[in-house]
Design a protein around this motif. Structure first.
Motif, short mmCIF file in Angstrom:
data_model
loop_
_atom_site.label_atom_id
_atom_site.label_comp_id
_atom_site.label_asym_id
_atom_site.label_seq_id
_atom_site.Cartn_x
_atom_site.Cartn_y
_atom_site.Cartn_z
N GLY A 80 93.51 46.37 -3.63
CA GLY A 80 91.78 46.53 -3.09
C GLY A 80 91.70 47.92 -2.80
N LYS A 81 92.81 48.56 -2.52
CA LYS A 81 92.84 49.23 -1.20
C LYS A 81 93.28 50.67 -2.49
CE LYS A 81 92.67 48.96 3.12
NZ LYS A 81 93.50 48.94 4.94
N SER B 48 100.38 43.05 -1.45
CA SER B 48 98.46 41.68 -0.80
C SER B 48 97.68 42.33 -1.97
CB SER B 48 98.98 41.85 0.30
OG SER B 48 98.26 43.08 0.48
N ASN B 49 96.68 41.52 -1.74
CA ASN B 49 95.14 41.49 -2.63
C ASN B 49 94.67 42.57 -1.63
OD1 ASN B 49 96.28 39.03 -4.51
ND2 ASN B 49 94.61 38.05 -3.09
N LYS B 50 95.22 42.38 -0.46
CA LYS B 50 94.42 44.47 0.08
C LYS B 50 94.74 44.80 -0.13
CE LYS B 50 94.52 45.19 5.16
NZ LYS B 50 95.01 45.65 6.07
N CYS B 51 95.99 45.02 0.00
CA CYS B 51 96.13 45.94 -0.65
C CYS B 51 95.99 46.94 -1.94
CB CYS B 51 98.09 46.50 -0.42
SG CYS B 51 97.87 46.82 1.31
N CYS C 182 99.83 49.84 3.51
CA CYS C 182 99.48 49.21 1.89
C CYS C 182 100.30 50.64 0.62
CB CYS C 182 97.71 49.80 1.44
SG CYS C 182 96.96 48.29 2.25
#
Length: 116
Positions: free
Chosen positions: A63-64, A58-61, A43
């Motif tokens: 968020g992080k 990315s969406n996941k990163c 990330c």
């Protein structure tokens, strides 16, 4: 794929050697907020690429990144700009891309999920 390896090396170099080149104020903020331990390396690479090069996060990163927090995000970008490896970059452009990445991630995280 080779460029990803270059970025990996640069980010690792940044994380391990950057403290010696950073200002005391940035180091103190980073240390007090545990900024360097809040995101995984993949990330960090995505965020770094989206700000310092051309790439997306990315969406996941995203968020992080939001969990990392605005203070950590801004301070880590500022510290990166202090690194002689990045002296060829325009600070105004990088700060603008940093703000854009932050705002895009914040909007993504704050937007309601479509109902299934």
């Amino acid at each position: 794929m080779g460029s990803l390896n270059v970025y990996s090396v640069l980010v690792v170099l940044f994380l391990t050697c950057g403290a010696a080149m950073a200002t005391m104020e940035n180091d103190q903020i980073i240390k007090e907020n545990n900024c360097e331990t809040k995101m995984s390396l993949p990330c960090v690479l995505e965020a770094f690429t989206s700000i310092f090069e051309k790439g997306s996060i990315s969406n996941k990163c995203c968020g992080k990144l939001v969990v990392l927090g605005k203070v950590c995000h801004s301070t880590l970008v500022k510290r990166s700009l202090e690194n002689p490896l990045f002296k060829y970059l325009s600070p105004a452009t990088i700060i603008s891309k940093s703000i854009q990445t932050w705002n895009n991630c914040l909007a993504l995280i704050d937007s309601p999920s479509p109902s299934a």
